[in-house]
Design a protein around this motif. Sequence first.
Motif, short mmCIF file in Angstrom:
data_model
loop_
_atom_site.label_atom_id
_atom_site.label_comp_id
_atom_site.label_asym_id
_atom_site.label_seq_id
_atom_site.Cartn_x
_atom_site.Cartn_y
_atom_site.Cartn_z
N LEU A 85 60.20 -40.16 -8.79
CA LEU A 85 61.22 -39.13 -8.74
C LEU A 85 62.55 -39.65 -9.28
CD1 LEU A 85 62.26 -36.33 -7.85
CD2 LEU A 85 62.76 -37.36 -5.61
N TYR A 86 62.91 -40.86 -8.90
CA TYR A 86 64.17 -41.43 -9.40
C TYR A 86 64.10 -41.62 -10.91
CZ TYR A 86 64.36 -42.47 -4.41
OH TYR A 86 64.33 -42.37 -3.05
N GLY A 87 62.92 -41.94 -11.42
CA GLY A 87 62.75 -42.05 -12.87
C GLY A 87 62.98 -40.72 -13.56
N GLY A 198 62.01 -50.32 -6.37
CA GLY A 198 60.84 -50.18 -7.24
C GLY A 198 61.19 -49.54 -8.56
N TYR A 199 62.06 -48.51 -8.51
CA TYR A 199 62.49 -47.86 -9.75
C TYR A 199 63.29 -48.83 -10.62
CZ TYR A 199 65.72 -45.44 -12.79
OH TYR A 199 66.48 -45.08 -13.86
N VAL A 200 64.24 -49.51 -10.01
CA VAL A 200 65.10 -50.44 -10.76
C VAL A 200 64.25 -51.55 -11.39
CG1 VAL A 200 66.94 -52.15 -10.56
CG2 VAL A 200 67.14 -49.96 -9.37
N ASP A 201 63.30 -52.08 -10.63
CA ASP A 201 62.47 -53.17 -11.13
C ASP A 201 61.58 -52.71 -12.27
OD1 ASP A 201 61.42 -55.91 -10.90
OD2 ASP A 201 59.59 -54.94 -10.18
N GLU A 202 60.97 -51.53 -12.13
CA GLU A 202 60.09 -51.02 -13.19
C GLU A 202 60.89 -50.71 -14.45
OE1 GLU A 202 57.00 -50.85 -13.43
OE2 GLU A 202 56.09 -50.76 -11.45
N ARG A 204 63.64 -52.14 -15.44
CA ARG A 204 64.01 -53.40 -16.08
C ARG A 204 62.84 -53.99 -16.86
NH1 ARG A 204 65.21 -56.05 -11.86
NH2 ARG A 204 63.29 -57.27 -11.70
N ASN A 205 61.66 -53.93 -16.26
CA ASN A 205 60.47 -54.44 -16.95
C ASN A 205 60.17 -53.66 -18.22
OD1 ASN A 205 60.09 -56.39 -14.98
ND2 ASN A 205 58.69 -55.12 -13.77
N MET A 206 60.32 -52.33 -18.16
CA MET A 206 60.07 -51.51 -19.34
C MET A 206 61.07 -51.81 -20.45
SD MET A 206 57.37 -49.74 -18.98
CE MET A 206 56.77 -51.20 -18.15
N GLN A 207 62.31 -52.04 -20.07
CA GLN A 207 63.33 -52.35 -21.08
C GLN A 207 63.04 -53.69 -21.76
OE1 GLN A 207 66.87 -52.06 -18.65
NE2 GLN A 207 67.23 -49.92 -19.22
N LEU A 208 62.50 -54.65 -21.00
CA LEU A 208 62.13 -55.93 -21.58
C LEU A 208 60.99 -55.77 -22.58
CD1 LEU A 208 62.28 -58.28 -18.44
CD2 LEU A 208 63.84 -58.27 -20.39
N GLN A 317 52.60 -36.24 -15.50
CA GLN A 317 52.26 -37.38 -14.65
C GLN A 317 53.53 -38.13 -14.26
OE1 GLN A 317 48.84 -39.70 -15.12
NE2 GLN A 317 47.61 -38.08 -16.03
N GLN A 318 53.36 -39.29 -13.67
CA GLN A 318 54.48 -40.04 -13.14
C GLN A 318 55.13 -40.91 -14.22
OE1 GLN A 318 52.30 -40.64 -8.84
NE2 GLN A 318 53.83 -42.12 -9.43
N THR A 319 56.35 -41.31 -13.94
CA THR A 319 57.07 -42.18 -14.87
C THR A 319 56.82 -43.64 -14.57
OG1 THR A 319 58.97 -41.93 -13.39
CG2 THR A 319 58.95 -40.59 -15.38
N TYR A 320 56.95 -44.00 -13.29
CA TYR A 320 56.84 -45.40 -12.91
C TYR A 320 55.80 -45.56 -11.82
CZ TYR A 320 61.22 -45.89 -15.40
OH TYR A 320 62.19 -45.86 -16.35
#
Length: 563
Positions: A85-87, A198-202, A204-208, A317-320
């Motif tokens: 949801l935050y995504g 969880g949102y912030v971590d996911e 960050r990983n996607m941006q990497l 579907q979901q984002t993260y």
Amino acid sequence: MTAFRYAGIAVAGMFVAVNVATYCLSDISYSEFPLWTISLFVLLFVISVIGQWKYIAWVLAPAALLAPFEAFYLWYYRRPSSSHLYGILAESNFAEIVEFLSPWGSLFCLSVFTCGAFGVIWLCQWAGTWRVARKRLRLALFLLSASALVGVTLAHEITMLPQELGLSSDALSDKMSNDVFVDVKKTYFPGIYLRLWGYVDERRNMQLVMHEKAGFKFNARYVGSEKQIVVLIIGESSRKDRWSLYGYQRETNPELAKIKNLVVLRDMVTPWDSTRMSVPVMISRKPALSSSMVFPEKSVVSLFGEAGFHTYWISNQQTYGRYDSPITQFAGEANERFYLNPAEYSGPGSMDGVLVKKLEEILARKQQRVFVVLHMLGSHWNYKHRYPSEYDVFRPSLNDVGDVALQSASSRQEVSNSFDNTILYTDRVLSDVAKLLSAQKNPAFFWYASDHGEDLQQTDCALRGHGNSTRGSLEVPSIIYYNQAFYDISVGDVNLLQSNASKKISTQSVFYGLSWLAGVRAASLSSDKALSEMGFKEEKRMVNGKRAVSYDEAVSNLQCQPL
């Protein structure tokens, strides 16, 4: 200061109320052990460690400020918020957020949030330097809460142990892990902090991952019509032998059966029967047997972007999340992205019809070349949440019984009927997309393929869900629709498609076939992998069962036999 005081009291009340509502209103399945005790003991632990009410108030302030939004979401969807949801909110503008909440919901959340902001300020000022009584009391609270948390965690695991022992080896079914950490994330406090992290971590990983791929190029060129519309539709958990287009006795595809200009691909398999592994193989050049979560190349989205298409990713579907992030990295390549479902898989939310509405809005823009990915929720468990009431045709269905598990043998018929109803609704969604494209003056086509199938528990088969590597979960439906304008300029390609429709192919064919059919070329796109080309060649179809095997050499006549 009186206004601040009342606002502070309201914030404290809201904090407590949302915590209680999380357990009273939510229809998600918690473990048998009362998880509200964990919220209580975590709160006591925080109080004992920090000691000063001023800082305790600041620690709890984010949860208090988010309380009105959490309350609205909990009331509307009957489940707590999520990292997903935050995504969505991060990907949305203000107008889209208001549309999601509705005008009255937005007014409520904004009003309570404003009061909450004043209340938090008052609480922090009022608390001042107050301490939590004596050191001995703090120590007692610390020892009590710490030991209680350890005890509750152990009790939770012990409580869940008999259920674990009774489960089958359905490794990738949608039953959530019984790890206490997963259940704690469903609470309001401290769960909301875990979900935000969880949102912030996911993200960050996607941006990497996106940064690592930034320099990759297909060096694509375009040789097709000046104007064109191409739609890739990714299905979910759709089982081929439940489609009447493939011979199923029930009429689950009444609308598609009426449509002309439809090519039914008769023999497609997926190398993986889980979404996070199968979709990347479908939309990129990722090797079928690669188990890596990260692939160093971009996807078909960037390929079409290089060829001059304006690209969209529209998802129900979901984002993260564990199963979604490998796909989100590819969605990030699109010029525009829309995530239309604010709920998680486990409950009701938006149905796939919202994808058609958004596609209609995009086509109304009259852009020269458009490439759209529609990611359906399709036949994902829980089946009864995937179709509206008018499509609850095959009965008795899951709507006729209470909450049941996918593993329930006593509700085998209801599960099977509801699954067929999801196919019936998918038929409606796909036919609606075909009608939209049929009305376009410019050449247009869509290619639909499901990411994987699904095992349905029958009298002769105890397997269910996906992750079992059976025929039912590896054989997938796939169809191609083209409008008259496309046929007029591509009659040769269409004829080759028809002649190759019964060839043995895998979902890897989508990346190559879609590109060649649309007139997109690149040095890395081999024509012998494209269904619309004269030189198309069948390849050995490798799938990931208990080990990597050739599907056609290992396949059994039994639908329930794992490979």
